[in-house]
Design an enzyme around this catalytic site. Structure first.
Site, mmCIF file in Angstrom:
data_model
loop_
_atom_site.group_PDB
_atom_site.id
_atom_site.type_symbol
_atom_site.label_atom_id
_atom_site.label_comp_id
_atom_site.label_asym_id
_atom_site.label_seq_id
_atom_site.Cartn_x
_atom_site.Cartn_y
_atom_site.Cartn_z
ATOM 1 N N ARG A 159 16.067 5.197 -3.292
ATOM 2 C CA ARG A 159 15.278 4.847 -2.045
ATOM 3 C C ARG A 159 13.847 5.188 -2.368
ATOM 4 O O ARG A 159 12.853 4.740 -1.695
ATOM 5 C CB ARG A 159 16.018 5.281 -1.129
ATOM 6 C CG ARG A 159 17.144 4.311 -0.709
ATOM 7 C CD ARG A 159 18.121 4.903 0.180
ATOM 8 N NE ARG A 159 18.026 4.609 1.535
ATOM 9 C CZ ARG A 159 18.242 3.547 2.139
ATOM 10 N NH1 ARG A 159 18.479 2.552 1.363
ATOM 11 N NH2 ARG A 159 17.895 3.400 3.464
ATOM 12 N N ASN A 210 30.468 -11.167 1.711
ATOM 13 C CA ASN A 210 29.945 -11.071 0.321
ATOM 14 C C ASN A 210 31.182 -10.779 -0.641
ATOM 15 O O ASN A 210 30.915 -10.263 -1.807
ATOM 16 C CB ASN A 210 29.303 -9.642 0.411
ATOM 17 C CG ASN A 210 27.656 -9.888 0.467
ATOM 18 O OD1 ASN A 210 27.064 -10.896 0.653
ATOM 19 N ND2 ASN A 210 26.723 -8.649 0.387
ATOM 20 N N ARG A 218 22.253 -10.450 3.907
ATOM 21 C CA ARG A 218 22.300 -10.227 5.636
ATOM 22 C C ARG A 218 20.952 -10.508 6.257
ATOM 23 O O ARG A 218 20.948 -10.722 7.704
ATOM 24 C CB ARG A 218 23.009 -8.825 6.116
ATOM 25 C CG ARG A 218 22.117 -7.672 5.657
ATOM 26 C CD ARG A 218 22.389 -6.384 6.092
ATOM 27 N NE ARG A 218 21.706 -5.282 5.523
ATOM 28 C CZ ARG A 218 22.226 -3.822 5.934
ATOM 29 N NH1 ARG A 218 22.988 -3.622 6.613
ATOM 30 N NH2 ARG A 218 21.187 -3.161 5.515
ATOM 31 N N ASP A 249 16.816 -2.231 3.715
ATOM 32 C CA ASP A 249 16.275 -1.845 5.103
ATOM 33 C C ASP A 249 14.848 -0.980 5.093
ATOM 34 O O ASP A 249 14.168 -0.816 6.082
ATOM 35 C CB ASP A 249 17.391 -0.539 5.817
ATOM 36 C CG ASP A 249 17.804 0.381 4.565
ATOM 37 O OD1 ASP A 249 18.630 1.240 4.879
ATOM 38 O OD2 ASP A 249 17.346 0.293 3.384
ATOM 39 N N ARG A 294 36.009 -4.385 2.351
ATOM 40 C CA ARG A 294 36.334 -3.352 3.240
ATOM 41 C C ARG A 294 37.053 -4.360 4.409
ATOM 42 O O ARG A 294 36.569 -3.909 5.415
ATOM 43 C CB ARG A 294 35.447 -2.484 3.612
ATOM 44 C CG ARG A 294 35.181 -1.297 2.642
ATOM 45 C CD ARG A 294 34.335 -0.140 3.000
ATOM 46 N NE ARG A 294 33.059 -0.454 3.428
ATOM 47 C CZ ARG A 294 32.113 0.362 3.269
ATOM 48 N NH1 ARG A 294 32.427 1.721 2.775
ATOM 49 N NH2 ARG A 294 30.592 0.121 3.711
ATOM 50 N N ASP A 338 26.383 -1.634 9.738
ATOM 51 C CA ASP A 338 27.153 -1.736 8.395
ATOM 52 C C ASP A 338 28.568 -1.756 8.735
ATOM 53 O O ASP A 338 29.152 -1.651 10.057
ATOM 54 C CB ASP A 338 27.004 -0.247 7.851
ATOM 55 C CG ASP A 338 25.467 -0.163 7.341
ATOM 56 O OD1 ASP A 338 25.023 0.615 6.764
ATOM 57 O OD2 ASP A 338 24.949 -1.058 6.853
ATOM 58 N N ASP A 339 29.178 -2.265 7.803
ATOM 59 C CA ASP A 339 30.866 -2.609 7.882
ATOM 60 C C ASP A 339 31.691 -1.337 7.899
ATOM 61 O O ASP A 339 32.798 -1.378 7.805
ATOM 62 C CB ASP A 339 31.241 -3.657 6.968
ATOM 63 C CG ASP A 339 31.127 -3.273 5.516
ATOM 64 O OD1 ASP A 339 32.088 -3.827 4.635
ATOM 65 O OD2 ASP A 339 30.677 -2.216 5.342
#
Lengths: 330, 330
Positions: free
Chosen positions: A292, A99, A133, A244, A74, A149-150
């Site tokens: 998650r 990445n 990261r 995270d 992105r 986040d990007d």
């Protein structure tokens, strides 16, 4: 030695040398005096001041932060966000975790559109890993890390305020995205957000994690992350997810307190739909949330217990954006 | 001795005594065993848990608070408020500071309408002083004090939440009414609220005081208050005002940090207009606010400096009353 000099041809030579030596000494003393005057004042090694006073552009390690942004597929969003984030107050440096394996970093474009307010470092990765990261980057000079986040745009106002909050809670993850786990009678944990049942401690909801994709935390935790059980890295690599959650476990375990402090954002936007790459984030995968929950339970096994703690503290900025936003009917 | 018993008339007497003694011993052993089984388990002497777990009705000194309410010429409001506050969770006791000099306390009414959930103590005063409520009452057993004006109604939800916040910030005044001072080029300070100019530290407003008429604070500060310079008492007595400003100075000086933590109330009401006494509070006096600016400057003289510090932290309860009150457009 004095007498040796006096043996040189004639008293005249001796006097000249003496004069010359005196001049040299006087010049040296003047230079030394000038240098002393130019020495910086000794500063107290203060703890970060609880009140953020207006600062000059001296971005010392305590008063500024490093933005770490990992990017995959992105680059258009990355460049859009860099234009925004490079100008955030108290930003010291940007570290872009690249990445996009095998793809050239946009260094030419970046440099051709300089100069830039802060240094931006592109860290080329060899494998596309979610946990890239969370390395302890040598370029990291500040105590504080802002991780984004990007695809996430947070306003400068929100970031400036959240940074000041972090300075008052430096051992916590101070950020904009709260999540929680709940336990079930079976003892199995589930991961989620407000749509899940409240944990049942009095009124309202609770959160037990603050996601690091939009948060400040202490750079020391990146160091700590390098010393975790191998099974943690394996879990993150297996799921390409949950780094995270692992960080929240780490912080909670370290402090014995709730890992995060939630700051309610005034203006936070997800730019996903704006990308030309056609790539949408990991969280769109069908199994994302189930993964998650899976991670929470695996981490409880790995750490031999549930270290996460609940909090219901929600922090907002007094008098901003609405100067009377604290008024209640009285 | 055994042989001595055997010397008693006949072996029959000896055998009976032996049997009797054995029965007594067995009974004693059974009783001892039963007592041991009934002993309470040894409990860890834990620090107050940051997460408020549902508690039984054991109101220990750390987990409960004492309400101190001073009252003057508004007994109807007092009784209305007592009905509300007597049932607040974690309330240990109520201390009513009776400033109605020469007037009988409503003890008969109170007792005739019992039983009550908690003890209520009426402290009869000899002089009508604003600072009567800042005595170090011997009846005070808890670490936490909730101080309320006798015309202020705060919901139980707000109080329960603010108490939990105080437990996380025990050295601060945690309450619902923020105020600030500002300095002017002349060096003279002014007191006010959001209508005053922002102190100018970045965006938004700041507060430097939390008023004690609706706040939790540590009972130790009542002790500290007894040891202040005489000039402080004289100032409060002269103005019949500013005891709360003085407390903020005391706390700020003690901690070196902002004295208060502001919790945004969901439901706070002023019942002044509801009183039959026709008495309206001190703050309606024309000179009230000017007095408070005057007090700020006097206290700076007395304490030889301005200890108050600014904060812009506003705390709300996550997920209450609206279970998604933390959501932002994302």
């Amino acid at each position: 030695r004095y007498f040796h000099f006096c043996k040189l041809p004639g008293r005249v030579m001796g006097i000249r040398l003496l004069r010359f030596t005196s001049v040299v000494i006087i010049v040296l003393l003047l230079v030394a005096g000038a240098l002393t005057a130019l020495l910086p004042n000794i500063k107290d090694d203060k703890m970060p001041n609880l009140r953020r006073e207006p600062k000059t552009q001296s971005q010392s390690a305590l008063d500024s932060f490093t933005l770490i942004m990992q990017t995959y597929n992105r680059t258009d969003l990355l460049l859009k966000l860099l234009n925004h984030y490079q100008a955030i107050p108290h930003l010291h440096k940007v570290i872009v975790v690249w990445n996009n394996i095998g793809e050239k970093i946009p260094e030419e474009v970046w440099n051709s559109l300089g100069p830039h307010p802060v240094p931006v470092v592109f860290k080329v990765q060899t494998v596309n890993r979610m946990r890239n990261r969370l390395q302890n980057f040598p370029e990291l000079e500040t105590k504080a890390v802002l991780m984004m986040d990007d695809d996430t745009l947070v306003s400068a106002h929100d970031l400036a305020f959240a940074f000041s909050v972090w300075q008052q809670f430096p051992e916590h993850i101070v950020g904009f995205v709260p999540r929680k786990h709940i336990s079930t009678p079976s003892g199995i944990y589930s991961y989620g957000s407000f749509e899940l049942q409240n944990p049942g401690f009095g009124n309202g909801d609770q959160y037990s994690m603050v996601l690091i994709g939009a948060a400040f935390f202490h750079s020391g935790y990146l160091e700590d992350f390098q010393r975790q059980p191998e099974a943690v890295y394996a879990l993150i690599d297996e799921t390409q997810n949950c780094d995270d959650i692992a960080m929240n476990f780490l912080v909670a375990k370290h402090t014995g307190k709730p890992s995060g402090v939630f700051v309610k954002p005034v203006d936070i936007r997800n730019l996903e739909k704006d990308t030309n790459s056609g790539y949408s984030g990991m969280w769109h995968r069908a199994e994302h949330l189930l993964q998650r929950s899976y991670c929470v339970n695996k981490l409880v096994n790995i750490y031999d217990g549930m270290p996460l703690k609940y909090s219901n503290i929600m922090i907002s900025q007094f008098g901003f954006p609405n100067y009377a936003n604290h008024k209640s009917k009285m």
